[in-house]
Design a protein around this motif. Structure first.
Motif, mmCIF file in Angstrom:
data_model
loop_
_atom_site.group_PDB
_atom_site.id
_atom_site.type_symbol
_atom_site.label_atom_id
_atom_site.label_comp_id
_atom_site.label_asym_id
_atom_site.label_seq_id
_atom_site.Cartn_x
_atom_site.Cartn_y
_atom_site.Cartn_z
ATOM 1 N N GLY A 46 116.379 -35.765 27.333
ATOM 2 C CA GLY A 46 116.791 -34.906 28.434
ATOM 3 C C GLY A 46 117.817 -33.875 28.002
ATOM 4 N N TYR A 47 118.787 -34.307 27.223
ATOM 5 C CA TYR A 47 119.812 -33.390 26.729
ATOM 6 C C TYR A 47 119.182 -32.307 25.850
ATOM 7 N N ASN A 48 118.318 -32.721 24.939
ATOM 8 C CA ASN A 48 117.662 -31.748 24.059
ATOM 9 C C ASN A 48 116.778 -30.790 24.843
ATOM 10 N N ALA A 49 116.105 -31.289 25.885
ATOM 11 C CA ALA A 49 115.267 -30.415 26.714
ATOM 12 C C ALA A 49 116.134 -29.392 27.450
ATOM 13 N N LEU A 50 117.264 -29.836 27.986
ATOM 14 C CA LEU A 50 118.167 -28.892 28.650
ATOM 15 C C LEU A 50 118.722 -27.880 27.654
ATOM 16 N N GLN A 53 116.035 -25.312 26.973
ATOM 17 C CA GLN A 53 115.863 -24.404 28.099
ATOM 18 C C GLN A 53 117.049 -23.448 28.247
ATOM 19 N N PHE A 54 118.253 -23.966 28.050
ATOM 20 C CA PHE A 54 119.431 -23.094 28.140
ATOM 21 C C PHE A 54 119.394 -22.057 27.019
ATOM 22 N N GLY A 55 118.927 -22.462 25.855
ATOM 23 C CA GLY A 55 118.771 -21.511 24.762
ATOM 24 C C GLY A 55 117.832 -20.368 25.104
ATOM 25 N N LYS A 56 116.843 -20.646 25.923
ATOM 26 C CA LYS A 56 115.878 -19.627 26.353
ATOM 27 C C LYS A 56 116.351 -18.841 27.573
ATOM 28 N N LYS A 64 126.530 -17.807 26.508
ATOM 29 C CA LYS A 64 126.179 -19.233 26.435
ATOM 30 C C LYS A 64 127.336 -20.024 25.832
ATOM 31 N N HIS A 65 127.939 -19.485 24.788
ATOM 32 C CA HIS A 65 129.090 -20.165 24.179
ATOM 33 C C HIS A 65 130.254 -20.259 25.159
ATOM 34 N N GLY A 155 125.196 -28.166 33.528
ATOM 35 C CA GLY A 155 124.517 -29.460 33.580
ATOM 36 C C GLY A 155 124.302 -30.051 32.201
ATOM 37 N N MET A 156 123.874 -29.211 31.281
ATOM 38 C CA MET A 156 123.666 -29.659 29.899
ATOM 39 C C MET A 156 124.962 -30.200 29.307
#
Length: 183
Positions: A46-50, A53-56, A64-65, A155-156
């Motif tokens: 779940g963390y990696n998926a978020l 998605q946040f990266g995109k 983002k930083h 959330g991430m």
């Protein structure tokens, strides 16, 4: 204190191993955070998926930083502040911006300050952000989509921040130069 194992590719639950490999591919090593999360393959996935998605998301890279560091500072996550400070500097975020974020102070760049402010309010007000604050974010040149992208980033980071609080995740050597202690 309850001890959590920092797993690696050899001792992690089978379902977590592909996610550890993916993290290793991004960073060049299996982070302690991913190693701890591997105890729950679903949390790690779940963390990696978020993160993916946040990266995109539509936020610019520097913004983002700002979300990552601001959320981590407000949540008092020493591990994540050190990790994301290191990564932000490596990705070209000005050192003055990183230092301001680590000190929970406004940044000089108006666009990044709008991101910092919205992130701060999302975290501290648990999503109950006043309408005029959303309007100020939009007036700074951001979009409604980016309002929601900030929520995704918060959330991430909340997943990792809370994991680190409970597991007392050891700081990776790669983040040592940016070690941070909460006030």
């Amino acid at each position: 204190m309850v001890q959590f194992t920092v797993h690696d590719e050899t001792n992690a639950p089978e379902d977590a191993r592909p996610h550890l490999e993916a993290g290793k591919g991004r960073l060049g090593f299996v982070s302690s955070l991913n190693g701890v999360m591997a105890e729950s393959p679903e949390l790690l996935a779940g963390y990696n998926a978020l993160a993916e998605q946040f990266g995109k998301s539509s936020l610019p890279a520097k913004a983002k930083h700002v979300v990552w560091i601001t959320t981590s500072v407000l949540n008092g996550c020493e591990y994540c502040v050190a990790a994301h400070s290191t990564l932000a500097l490596k990705m070209g975020v000005d050192a003055e911006v990183v230092e301001a974020l680590r000190a929970n102070k406004p940044v000089g760049d108006d666009s990044l300050e709008a991101v910092r402010r919205l992130t701060e309010l999302v975290v501290t007000d648990r999503g109950w952000v006043e309408e005029q604050e959303i309007e100020a974010f939009l007036a700074a040149g951001h979009t409604r989509r980016q309002v929601l992208d900030v929520i995704l980033g918060v959330g991430m980071k909340t997943l990792s921040n809370y994991t680190n609080h409970i597991a007392h995740t050891p700081l990776d050597p790669a983040w040592q130069d940016q070690e941070w202690t909460r006030a």
